[in-house]
Structures are given as C-alpha cells and as structure tokens.
Scaffold this motif. Structure first.
Motif, PDB file in Angstrom:
ATOM      1  N   MET A 218       0.814  -1.201   0.000  1.00 28.54           N
ATOM      2  CA  MET A 218       0.000   0.000   0.000  1.00 28.54           C
ATOM      3  C   MET A 218       0.850   1.254   0.000  1.00 28.54           C
ATOM      4  SD  MET A 218      -3.394  -0.292   2.158  1.00 28.54           S
ATOM      5  CE  MET A 218      -4.687  -1.047   1.276  1.00 28.54           C
ATOM      6  N   LEU A 219       2.110   1.101   0.350  1.00 25.69           N
ATOM      7  CA  LEU A 219       2.966   2.276   0.304  1.00 25.69           C
ATOM      8  C   LEU A 219       3.078   2.818  -1.110  1.00 25.69           C
ATOM      9  CD1 LEU A 219       5.833   1.152   2.683  1.00 25.69           C
ATOM     10  CD2 LEU A 219       4.140   2.920   3.120  1.00 25.69           C
TER      11      LEU A 219
ATOM     12  N   PRO B   9      -8.338   6.279   6.756  1.00 25.05           N
ATOM     13  CA  PRO B   9      -8.099   7.623   7.279  1.00 25.05           C
ATOM     14  C   PRO B   9      -6.933   7.705   8.262  1.00 25.05           C
ATOM     15  CG  PRO B   9     -10.133   6.718   8.189  1.00 25.05           C
ATOM     16  CD  PRO B   9      -9.663   5.766   7.129  1.00 25.05           C
ATOM     17  N   ARG B  10      -6.540   6.576   8.855  1.00 21.29           N
ATOM     18  CA  ARG B  10      -5.442   6.584   9.823  1.00 21.29           C
ATOM     19  C   ARG B  10      -4.169   5.929   9.271  1.00 21.29           C
ATOM     20  NH1 ARG B  10      -7.287   4.166  15.259  1.00 21.29           N
ATOM     21  NH2 ARG B  10      -5.252   4.947  15.814  1.00 21.29           N
ATOM     22  N   PHE B  11      -4.106   5.694   7.964  1.00 22.31           N
ATOM     23  CA  PHE B  11      -2.951   5.020   7.362  1.00 22.31           C
ATOM     24  C   PHE B  11      -1.633   5.722   7.673  1.00 22.31           C
ATOM     25  CE2 PHE B  11       0.079   4.121   3.979  1.00 22.31           C
ATOM     26  CZ  PHE B  11       0.071   2.739   3.981  1.00 22.31           C
ATOM     27  N   ASP B  12      -1.637   7.046   7.668  1.00 25.77           N
ATOM     28  CA  ASP B  12      -0.396   7.785   7.904  1.00 25.77           C
ATOM     29  C   ASP B  12       0.190   7.530   9.286  1.00 25.77           C
ATOM     30  OD1 ASP B  12      -0.151   8.827   5.371  1.00 25.77           O
ATOM     31  OD2 ASP B  12      -1.238  10.669   5.853  1.00 25.77           O
ATOM     32  N   GLU B  13      -0.622   7.057  10.227  1.00 24.46           N
ATOM     33  CA  GLU B  13      -0.112   6.737  11.565  1.00 24.46           C
ATOM     34  C   GLU B  13       0.851   5.547  11.542  1.00 24.46           C
ATOM     35  OE1 GLU B  13      -3.234   6.298  14.477  1.00 24.46           O
ATOM     36  OE2 GLU B  13      -4.286   8.057  13.710  1.00 24.46           O
TER      37      GLU B  13
ATOM     38  N   TYR C  14      -9.273  -0.478  12.798  1.00 22.31           N
ATOM     39  CA  TYR C  14      -8.368   0.555  13.315  1.00 22.31           C
ATOM     40  C   TYR C  14      -8.314   1.784  12.407  1.00 22.31           C
ATOM     41  CZ  TYR C  14      -6.531  -2.554  16.925  1.00 22.31           C
ATOM     42  OH  TYR C  14      -6.394  -3.369  18.009  1.00 22.31           O
ATOM     43  N   GLY C  15      -8.899   1.678  11.225  1.00 20.28           N
ATOM     44  CA  GLY C  15      -8.898   2.803  10.303  1.00 20.28           C
ATOM     45  C   GLY C  15      -7.655   2.902   9.439  1.00 20.28           C
ATOM     46  N   TYR C  16      -6.817   1.851   9.455  1.00 23.76           N
ATOM     47  CA  TYR C  16      -5.598   1.876   8.648  1.00 23.76           C
ATOM     48  C   TYR C  16      -5.884   1.595   7.180  1.00 23.76           C
ATOM     49  CZ  TYR C  16      -3.371   1.591  13.233  1.00 23.76           C
ATOM     50  OH  TYR C  16      -2.990   1.821  14.524  1.00 23.76           O
ATOM     51  N   ILE C  17      -6.912   0.816   6.910  1.00 23.52           N
ATOM     52  CA  ILE C  17      -7.320   0.528   5.537  1.00 23.52           C
ATOM     53  C   ILE C  17      -8.832   0.613   5.446  1.00 23.52           C
ATOM     54  CG2 ILE C  17      -5.374  -1.053   5.148  1.00 23.52           C
ATOM     55  CD1 ILE C  17      -7.510  -3.358   5.196  1.00 23.52           C
TER      56      ILE C  17
ATOM     57  N   ARG D 251       2.476   4.615   8.502  1.00 26.37           N
ATOM     58  CA  ARG D 251       3.318   4.753   7.311  1.00 26.37           C
ATOM     59  C   ARG D 251       4.811   4.662   7.644  1.00 26.37           C
ATOM     60  NH1 ARG D 251       2.953   6.616   2.235  1.00 26.37           N
ATOM     61  NH2 ARG D 251       0.847   7.418   2.488  1.00 26.37           N
ATOM     62  N   LEU D 252       5.298   5.380   8.642  1.00 20.92           N
ATOM     63  CA  LEU D 252       6.728   5.379   8.955  1.00 20.92           C
ATOM     64  C   LEU D 252       7.238   3.995   9.338  1.00 20.92           C
ATOM     65  CD1 LEU D 252       7.127   8.751  10.877  1.00 20.92           C
ATOM     66  CD2 LEU D 252       7.807   8.221   8.533  1.00 20.92           C
ATOM     67  N   VAL D 253       6.450   3.252  10.090  1.00 21.54           N
ATOM     68  CA  VAL D 253       6.848   1.894  10.472  1.00 21.54           C
ATOM     69  C   VAL D 253       6.906   0.998   9.236  1.00 21.54           C
ATOM     70  CG1 VAL D 253       6.182  -0.153  11.798  1.00 21.54           C
ATOM     71  CG2 VAL D 253       5.939   2.118  12.802  1.00 21.54           C
ATOM     72  N   LEU D 254       5.908   1.096   8.371  1.00 23.62           N
ATOM     73  CA  LEU D 254       5.899   0.302   7.142  1.00 23.62           C
ATOM     74  C   LEU D 254       7.078   0.657   6.241  1.00 23.62           C
ATOM     75  CD1 LEU D 254       2.085   0.366   6.320  1.00 23.62           C
ATOM     76  CD2 LEU D 254       3.393  -1.462   7.422  1.00 23.62           C
ATOM     77  N   GLU D 255       7.387   1.934   6.130  1.00 21.09           N
ATOM     78  CA  GLU D 255       8.524   2.355   5.312  1.00 21.09           C
ATOM     79  C   GLU D 255       9.832   1.852   5.900  1.00 21.09           C
ATOM     80  OE1 GLU D 255       8.019   6.595   5.127  1.00 21.09           O
ATOM     81  OE2 GLU D 255       6.652   6.469   3.410  1.00 21.09           O
ATOM     82  N   LEU D 256       9.972   1.907   7.220  1.00 19.75           N
ATOM     83  CA  LEU D 256      11.179   1.415   7.881  1.00 19.75           C
ATOM     84  C   LEU D 256      11.371  -0.080   7.636  1.00 19.75           C
ATOM     85  CD1 LEU D 256      13.515   2.168   9.829  1.00 19.75           C
ATOM     86  CD2 LEU D 256      12.004   1.482  11.688  1.00 19.75           C
ATOM     87  N   LEU D 257      10.301  -0.855   7.797  1.00 21.94           N
ATOM     88  CA  LEU D 257      10.374  -2.290   7.535  1.00 21.94           C
ATOM     89  C   LEU D 257      10.719  -2.566   6.075  1.00 21.94           C
ATOM     90  CD1 LEU D 257       7.295  -3.524   9.583  1.00 21.94           C
ATOM     91  CD2 LEU D 257       9.699  -3.982  10.090  1.00 21.94           C
ATOM     92  N   ASP D 258      10.101  -1.833   5.181  1.00 25.01           N
ATOM     93  CA  ASP D 258      10.344  -2.028   3.757  1.00 25.01           C
ATOM     94  C   ASP D 258      11.782  -1.665   3.385  1.00 25.01           C
ATOM     95  OD1 ASP D 258       9.385  -2.675   1.076  1.00 25.01           O
ATOM     96  OD2 ASP D 258       9.512  -0.515   0.696  1.00 25.01           O
ATOM     97  N   ASP D 259      12.290  -0.563   3.928  1.00 29.33           N
ATOM     98  CA  ASP D 259      13.643  -0.105   3.614  1.00 29.33           C
ATOM     99  C   ASP D 259      14.725  -1.047   4.143  1.00 29.33           C
ATOM    100  OD1 ASP D 259      12.568   2.098   2.362  1.00 29.33           O
ATOM    101  OD2 ASP D 259      12.971   3.483   4.023  1.00 29.33           O
TER     102      ASP D 259
END
Length: 80
Positions: free
Chosen positions: A1-2, A56-60, A40-43, A62-70
């Motif tokens: 989803m990123l 509506p809460r996906f941005d909460e 939880y409103g993430y998706i 996002r940073l963790v998902l990006e860190l895991l992905d990176d």
C-alpha cells in the motif's frame, strides 16, 4: 500500500518477500487481519471487490511500514 492505492488483495501473495500460503492461510488473512486493519482505520476493505485502500489513519503507520520495507534485507527470516 505504500506504493499502490487501491491495492487488489488477491495479489497479496505476490509481494516481494514471496510468502507462500495455503488457501486456508489466505482466507484467514483476508477474514481476520484485513477486518482488524479496517477496524483501526488503517485501511478500507471492500471484500466484494477484493480491494483494500488506505484508510483515514494510514499515515499513523506509514513510517513503520517504510522502515520495515527499507530494511527488509536486514530483518530475521520470517519477519515479513
């Protein structure tokens, strides 16, 4: 989803880390994890269309998902 929004949940087994799933595991993921993420409103999940979009809460998260992905190549086997 990123990278893609909306995302076809029928393609989730094709993610780069190649999670092999039985049909039962796939159904469990769709019927347990996706509804929880939606609660939880993430998706926002549209099961009839097999589509998930950022909620509506996906941005909460996002940073963790990006860190895991990176850093996926640095994580222990089986984490993703």
């Amino acid at each position: 989803m990123l990278d893609h929004n909306p995302q076809d949940v029928s393609e989730l087994s094709g993610v780069p880390w190649n999670i092999e799933e039985t049909e039962v595991e796939t159904l469990q993921k769709r019927h347990v994890h996706l509804p929880k993420l939606e609660d939880y409103g993430y998706i926002e999940w549209r099961p009839d269309e097999e589509v998930a979009v950022k909620g509506p809460r996906f941005d909460e998260i996002r940073l963790v998902l990006e860190l895991l992905d990176d850093h996926r190549d640095e994580l222990p086997d089986g984490w993703l």
